[in-house]
Design a protein around this motif. Sequence first.
Motif, mmCIF file in Angstrom:
data_model
loop_
_atom_site.group_PDB
_atom_site.id
_atom_site.type_symbol
_atom_site.label_atom_id
_atom_site.label_comp_id
_atom_site.label_asym_id
_atom_site.label_seq_id
_atom_site.Cartn_x
_atom_site.Cartn_y
_atom_site.Cartn_z
ATOM 1 N N MET A 274 22.696 -5.368 -32.877
ATOM 2 C CA MET A 274 22.422 -6.672 -33.490
ATOM 3 C C MET A 274 21.580 -7.540 -32.544
ATOM 4 N N THR A 275 20.961 -8.577 -33.127
ATOM 5 C CA THR A 275 20.155 -9.536 -32.361
ATOM 6 C C THR A 275 20.731 -10.945 -32.552
ATOM 7 N N LYS A 280 23.299 -15.247 -35.871
ATOM 8 C CA LYS A 280 23.143 -16.564 -36.502
ATOM 9 C C LYS A 280 23.372 -16.470 -37.994
ATOM 10 N N GLN A 281 22.856 -15.388 -38.610
ATOM 11 C CA GLN A 281 23.083 -15.207 -40.038
ATOM 12 C C GLN A 281 24.559 -14.982 -40.339
ATOM 13 N N GLN A 290 25.972 -16.333 -28.401
ATOM 14 C CA GLN A 290 25.182 -15.174 -28.847
ATOM 15 C C GLN A 290 24.746 -14.324 -27.651
ATOM 16 N N LYS A 291 24.192 -14.968 -26.625
ATOM 17 C CA LYS A 291 23.718 -14.225 -25.451
ATOM 18 C C LYS A 291 24.868 -13.513 -24.741
ATOM 19 N N ALA A 297 27.943 -6.526 -24.997
ATOM 20 C CA ALA A 297 27.841 -5.285 -25.774
ATOM 21 C C ALA A 297 26.912 -4.298 -25.091
ATOM 22 N N ARG A 298 25.801 -4.755 -24.483
ATOM 23 C CA ARG A 298 24.873 -3.855 -23.797
ATOM 24 C C ARG A 298 25.534 -3.244 -22.565
#
Length: 303
Positions: A274-275, A280-281, A290-291, A297-298
């Motif tokens: 995901m990005t 956001k969606q 988010q970051k 996760a990475r």
Amino acid sequence: QERVELGFSQQQRAQEAERLLILEKVRQAEDNISSRIGSLLMDNNRQKKSTEFLQAMEEDRIRMEQLTTITQEEANSLRKREVAAAMQKLLSDGYAMSLLQEASDCRRQSLVSEACRSMETLDRKCERMLSLQVLDKSKAIAQILQEEEMQKAAFQALQLQKDAVHGYIRNQEVLVEQRTALSDLLQQLLKQKDQREQELRQILVEIERNSESNQQNYWMIQYQRLLDAKPLSLRMQEAGVEMELVHLLCRLSAQHYLPVLAHHHITTEALCHMTSSDLKQVGITETGIQKALLSWARERQPA
């Protein structure tokens, strides 16, 4: 000088009157002589008297002429005497007038000096009066100012007294208004009390009616409370959210995003693909969260 001229003119008039009187007498004498001569000539013509009578008449005429010349000389001498007397009188009158003038000048000078002295004394008195008036005026002004200050102080005291009275009256009015308001409020409270008592009675009646149904629902409510009292981690575990994600969001103080992850079934593997726009969606709008999720996760992604 006017008196002298007036006396001289009067003397001239008197002398002129005497001269006219003498001339009138001479004329009368001449008229008499001429009338006599005429009568004699008429008599001579009529009677043709002798020359002796004519000589006598001639002698009479000569005598009359001598008389007239004597009277003229006497008149001239009399006029000279009168003129000399008038001149002497004028001189004496002039000397008397000069003496009177000198006396009047002396009197005038003495009066002027006395007037000057009286004016000086009056000026001194006026100056003294003015100085006394100035002193009295200053004293009066000081007294008036003192009286004004006393009046101001009395007026201020009276004003303060009036203000105190007005304040007391206002306080009494406020107290009366408050008492009336409190009495009205008490009446309203009593009315509300009565209304509430009636409502409570009605509620008690309804509660008594619904007590049976409430007892049945009581156990259902208690069970729901027990379910709500479960820990968040336990509920998220039951919903399928990974415990590592739960701990991460708790460290980030983002527990409010746990229902979002549970609703969309987001796992660590899903986060790796995901990005920020995807998050956001989904509903995670904070950029820092988010970051943090993507970097976490990475890091967990296998090599």
